[in-house]
Design a protein around this motif. Structure first.
Motif, short mmCIF file in Angstrom:
data_model
loop_
_atom_site.label_atom_id
_atom_site.label_comp_id
_atom_site.label_asym_id
_atom_site.label_seq_id
_atom_site.Cartn_x
_atom_site.Cartn_y
_atom_site.Cartn_z
N ASP A 94 0.83 -1.21 0.00
CA ASP A 94 0.00 0.00 0.00
C ASP A 94 0.86 1.25 0.00
O ASP A 94 0.60 2.21 -0.74
CB ASP A 94 -0.92 -0.01 1.23
CG ASP A 94 -1.77 1.24 1.33
OD1 ASP A 94 -2.64 1.43 0.46
OD2 ASP A 94 -1.56 2.04 2.26
N LEU A 95 1.93 1.25 0.82
CA LEU A 95 2.81 2.42 0.88
C LEU A 95 3.48 2.66 -0.46
O LEU A 95 3.56 3.80 -0.94
CB LEU A 95 3.87 2.23 1.97
CG LEU A 95 4.97 3.29 1.98
CD1 LEU A 95 4.41 4.67 2.31
CD2 LEU A 95 6.09 2.92 2.93
N HIS A 96 3.98 1.61 -1.08
CA HIS A 96 4.64 1.77 -2.38
C HIS A 96 3.71 2.41 -3.40
O HIS A 96 4.13 3.28 -4.17
CB HIS A 96 5.13 0.41 -2.89
CG HIS A 96 6.37 -0.08 -2.21
ND1 HIS A 96 7.04 -1.21 -2.59
CD2 HIS A 96 7.07 0.42 -1.14
CE1 HIS A 96 8.10 -1.39 -1.80
NE2 HIS A 96 8.13 -0.41 -0.92
N GLN A 97 2.46 1.99 -3.38
CA GLN A 97 1.52 2.59 -4.32
C GLN A 97 1.27 4.06 -3.98
O GLN A 97 1.14 4.90 -4.87
CB GLN A 97 0.20 1.81 -4.34
CG GLN A 97 -0.76 2.24 -5.44
CD GLN A 97 -0.13 2.17 -6.82
OE1 GLN A 97 0.42 1.14 -7.20
NE2 GLN A 97 -0.20 3.26 -7.57
N ARG A 98 1.20 4.37 -2.70
CA ARG A 98 0.98 5.76 -2.29
C ARG A 98 2.17 6.65 -2.68
O ARG A 98 1.98 7.81 -3.05
CB ARG A 98 0.75 5.84 -0.78
CG ARG A 98 -0.59 5.25 -0.33
CD ARG A 98 -0.77 5.38 1.17
NE ARG A 98 -1.98 4.72 1.62
CZ ARG A 98 -3.18 5.26 1.59
NH1 ARG A 98 -3.33 6.51 1.14
NH2 ARG A 98 -4.24 4.59 2.01
N VAL A 99 3.37 6.09 -2.61
CA VAL A 99 4.55 6.86 -3.03
C VAL A 99 4.48 7.15 -4.51
O VAL A 99 4.75 8.27 -4.97
CB VAL A 99 5.85 6.08 -2.68
CG1 VAL A 99 7.06 6.76 -3.31
CG2 VAL A 99 6.02 6.00 -1.16
N ARG A 100 4.09 6.14 -5.30
CA ARG A 100 3.96 6.36 -6.75
C ARG A 100 2.86 7.40 -7.05
O ARG A 100 3.02 8.24 -7.93
CB ARG A 100 3.62 5.04 -7.44
CG ARG A 100 4.76 4.02 -7.43
CD ARG A 100 4.43 2.87 -8.38
NE ARG A 100 5.51 1.89 -8.39
CZ ARG A 100 5.55 0.82 -7.62
NH1 ARG A 100 4.56 0.59 -6.78
NH2 ARG A 100 6.56 -0.03 -7.68
N ASP A 101 1.76 7.30 -6.30
CA ASP A 101 0.67 8.25 -6.53
C ASP A 101 1.10 9.67 -6.18
O ASP A 101 0.73 10.63 -6.87
CB ASP A 101 -0.56 7.86 -5.69
CG ASP A 101 -1.21 6.57 -6.17
OD1 ASP A 101 -0.92 6.15 -7.31
OD2 ASP A 101 -2.01 5.99 -5.40
N ALA A 102 1.87 9.81 -5.09
CA ALA A 102 2.36 11.14 -4.69
C ALA A 102 3.25 11.72 -5.78
O ALA A 102 3.13 12.89 -6.15
CB ALA A 102 3.12 11.06 -3.37
N ALA A 103 4.15 10.89 -6.32
CA ALA A 103 5.02 11.37 -7.40
C ALA A 103 4.21 11.73 -8.63
O ALA A 103 4.48 12.74 -9.29
CB ALA A 103 6.06 10.30 -7.73
N ALA A 104 3.21 10.92 -8.94
CA ALA A 104 2.37 11.18 -10.12
C ALA A 104 1.64 12.51 -10.00
O ALA A 104 1.32 13.15 -11.01
CB ALA A 104 1.38 10.05 -10.33
N SER A 105 1.40 12.96 -8.77
CA SER A 105 0.71 14.23 -8.55
C SER A 105 1.67 15.41 -8.57
O SER A 105 1.24 16.56 -8.39
CB SER A 105 -0.05 14.20 -7.22
OG SER A 105 0.85 14.21 -6.12
N GLY A 106 2.97 15.15 -8.77
CA GLY A 106 3.95 16.23 -8.86
C GLY A 106 4.84 16.41 -7.65
O GLY A 106 5.70 17.29 -7.64
N VAL A 107 4.64 15.59 -6.60
CA VAL A 107 5.48 15.70 -5.41
C VAL A 107 6.88 15.18 -5.72
O VAL A 107 7.05 14.18 -6.42
CB VAL A 107 4.87 14.88 -4.25
CG1 VAL A 107 5.78 14.90 -3.02
CG2 VAL A 107 3.49 15.43 -3.89
N ALA A 108 7.88 15.88 -5.21
CA ALA A 108 9.27 15.41 -5.31
C ALA A 108 9.54 14.50 -4.11
O ALA A 108 9.39 14.93 -2.96
CB ALA A 108 10.23 16.60 -5.30
#
Length: 506
Positions: A443-457
Motif C-alpha cells: 500500500d505504501l509503495h503505491q501511495r509513493v507512486r501516486d504522490a510522485a504522479a501528482s507532482g510531489v518530489a
C-alpha cells in the motif's frame, strides 16, 4: 504457551493463543501490524501479564515475573525498539544488563569476541547516541548473545541490517541452534527470510493463531495470504514487497525527462551533526514527480540528510532550496513551512509524541487548518483523525488511545498518514517500511507512486536495495557524507550500487 489471552482497555490483543517452539528450532512468528505477536512475546518476557493461559519452559510450568526472571530462565529478546541509554558508551550499556563487579576491559573483550563470532560490527567504546539506528540494533543483539540464552526472541532483527549483515546473522542463528541447542523465535515481515531460515512458522491474525506452516515447503505468496487474509495486489514490485532478493528493477521511469526546475535543491552542504562529521559538500536535486532513492551502508550520512531536510540540522555551509526559495534549515518549523514533509528513520524518537493520543499525533501537520483564532477545533481534529485511520488502515481501539499503546507498525502508519496527507511539495521518507507488514508495504509503495504522479518530489532513503530499485527514477549513493554517484534506474544494478556504496566509482 497455551491458551494465552490478553486484553488492553477492553480490546483483545491475544485470544486463546497456543504457541510452541522446539529445542534447537528457528520458529517464525508472522502476522500483520497489531496481530498480537509482540504482546505474546512480551508475556513470555514478563513485560506483560496475561489475563489467562500458561507458559512452560523445558516442560516445566513457569510464571515469568519480570524480564530479569526471564533472563534467569534463559530467555532473552531483542526488541524492535531498542532500550539503550544514548549518553553512555556501548560497553557501559552492556554492563547495565549484567551483574557483579564492573570490569571495563573484560566487558570490551567479551563484546569484541561476540561481535567477531556473529559478524556484527560493534565499537565497544563508541557513544551510543552517536550510532545509527542500525548500529544500535547490533548492540542489542550482541548484549543478548553474550548471555548464551536457551531461547532468543528477535523482533524484526534484519530491519536495520544490511543484506550482508543479515546473511551473517542467519549463519550465526544456524550455528546457535545446531551447536548451542538454543531455540530462536524470529518475528519478521520479510517472508523470503522466514522461508529461508525458519524450520516452522506460526501465523497470527487479529490476536489469534490462524495457521502453522513449514516455510521451506510453502510459497511466499501463500505465507502472505495467511498473514493478511487475502491475496496481495499484483503490483510490479511484488517480489520486493515480500522480500525476494531476486527482485529486478523496473526499466520504466515514473517521470519523463524534463527540464523543469527542481523542486528540491541541496547545494554544497557540509557540516557536523550531533558532534560528528556528517555531510561533506553534498549536492542533490529532485524534479517534480521524481522519486530519488538514496542508498548506502548505514552510518554514511543518510540520517543527517534526513535531519537536514527536517530542519533539525544546521550545516556549516551550503543551502537547501524548495522551488528556488532558500529554506532556513535549523530553525524550528522552517522545513514544514517550506513544504517539506519528513517521515524520520526513528519514529519513536522524532516521528511522534508517544504520550499524546493517536488523534493528536495525526493532526500535528494540520493544526493551522484545524484552528480558528488560535483555538483547535476538537470536532474537526477528530474527523481528520478518523478519516486517516480508515484510509491508512491503522489498527486502533480508539483515536484517543496514547501512541505508545500501538504496535510499532501502526505507529509508523500514523506518521506516514500525517506526513503524506499534508500535501507536501517534497516528501522525505527515511526507512519508511521498517516494521510494516507486506500488505502495508504494498500500500505504501503505491501511495509513493501516486504522490510522485501528482507532482510531489520524493526522496526515499532506504537500506532495502530492492525497495530502492523498484521505486526510484534515479538512485544516489552516499559514502562518507558525500554523493558517491547517481545512476538512472535503467543503469542501476546491485553490483554497480555495491561498488558505489563501498566508495568505488562505478
Amino acid at each position: 504457551m497455551a491458551g494465552i489471552t490478553k486484553h488492553f482497555n477492553g480490546s483483545p490483543a491475544c485470544v486463546d493463543v497456543d504457541f510452541e517452539v522446539a529445542a534447537g528450532e528457528i520458529h517464525g512468528l508472522l502476522g500483520q501490524n497489531g496481530a498480537g505477536k509482540s504482546t505474546l512475546m512480551n508475556i513470555l518476557l514478563g513485560l506483560v501479564r496475561s489475563d489467562r493461559g500458561e507458559v512452560a519452559l523445558g516442560g516445566e510450568l513457569v510464571t515469568v515475573r519480570d524480564p530479569n526472571h526471564a533472563r534467569d530462565l534463559g530467555v532473552r529478546m531483542v526488541h524492535q525498539h531498542y532500550s539503550l541509554i544514548p549518553t553512555l558508551t556501548v560497553w557501559e550499556n552492556v554492563v547495565l544488563s549484567s551483574s557483579g563487579a564492573v570490569d571495563r576491559e573484560k566487558t570490551i573483550t567479551q563484546i569484541e569476541e561476540v561481535s567477531e563470532r556473529f559478524g556484527l560490527a560493534v565499537n565497544a567504546s563508541a557513544m551510543v547516541g552517536d550510532l545509527s539506528v542500525g548500529e544500535q540494533q547490533r548492540v542489542e543483539l550482541v548484549t543478548c548473545l553474550m548471555d548464551r540464552p536457551r531461547l532468543l526472541v528477535l523482533d524484526e532483527p534484519t530491519a536495520v541490517l544490511t543484506r550482508q549483515e543479515s546473511r551473517s546473522l542467519f549463519r550465526m542463528l544456524a550455528s546457535l541452534t545446531a551447536q548451542d541447542n538454543c531455540s530462536v523465535v524470529m518475528i519478521s515481515h520479510n517472508l523470503a527470510e522466514i522461508k529461508a531460515v525458519a524450520d516452522r512458522a506460526t501465523v497470527m491474525r487479529g490476536g489469534r493463531v490462524v495457521s502453522q506452516v513449514v516455510p521451506k515447503t510453502t510459497e511466499v505468496t501463500d505465507l502472505a495470504r495467511h498473514m493478511i487474509g487475502r491475496d496481495l495486489p499484483a503490483t510490479p514490485d511484488i517480489a520486493a514487497v515480500i522480500g525476494m532478493e531476486t527482485a529486478q528493477a523496473s526499466t520504466e521511469s515514473s517521470v519523463a525527462e524534463t527540464s523543469a526546475r527542481p523542486v528540491l535543491s541541496v547545494v554544497g552542504v557540509s557540516g557536523s551533526h550531533d558532534g560528528t562529521a556528517a555531510l561533506d559538500d553534498l549536492s542533490l536535486e529532485i524534479r517534480p514527480g521524481e522519486i530519488v532513492g538514496v542508498a548506502g551502508v548505514e552510518g554514511n550520512g543518510q540520517q543527517s540528510l534526513s535531519a537536514l531536510l527536517a530542519g533539525a540540522f544546521k550545516p556549516r555551509q551550503g543551502e537547501v532550496q524548495v522551488n528556488g526559495v532558500r529554506v532556513a534549515v535549523g530553525r524550528p518549523g522552517s522545513a514544514r513551512a517550506a513544504g517539506i514533509g519528513v517521515v524520520p528513520e526513528d519514529r519513536r524518537e522524532s516521528g511522534c509524541i508517544l504520550d499524546m493520543s493517536v488523534a493528536d499525533n495525526l493532526s500535528l501537520a494540520a493544526l493551522g487548518s484545524l484552528s480558528r483564532a488560535g483555538v483547535v477545533s476538537r470536532r474537526r481534529l477528530n474527523r481528520l483523525a478518523e478519516g486517516l485511520v480508515k484510509e491508512f488502515d491503522i489498527a486502533v481501539a480508539s483515536i484517543d488511545q496514547p501512541m505508545r499503546s500501538l504496535s510499532g507498525g501502526n505507529q509508523q502508519k500514523v506518521v506516514l498518514a500525517r506526513e503524506m496527507s499534508a500535501e507536501p511539495a517534497v516528501l522525505v521518507l527515511a526507512q519508511p517500511t521498517r516494521g510494516l507488514d507486506v500488505g502495508a508495504v504494498a500500500d505504501l509503495h503505491q501511495r509513493v507512486r501516486d504522490a510522485a504522479a501528482s507532482g510531489v518530489a520524493v526522496l526515499l532513503i532506504s537500506s532495502d536495495l530492492n525497495e530502492i530499485l523498484q521505486l526510484s527514477d534515479r538512485i544516489a549513493v552516499m559514502h562518507r557524507g558525500r554523493i558517491q554517484g547517481v545512476l538512472p534506474r535503467a543503469e542501476a544494478d546491485p553490483e554497480r550500487l555495491g561498488l558505489l556504496m563501498g566508495g568505488v566509482s562505478a
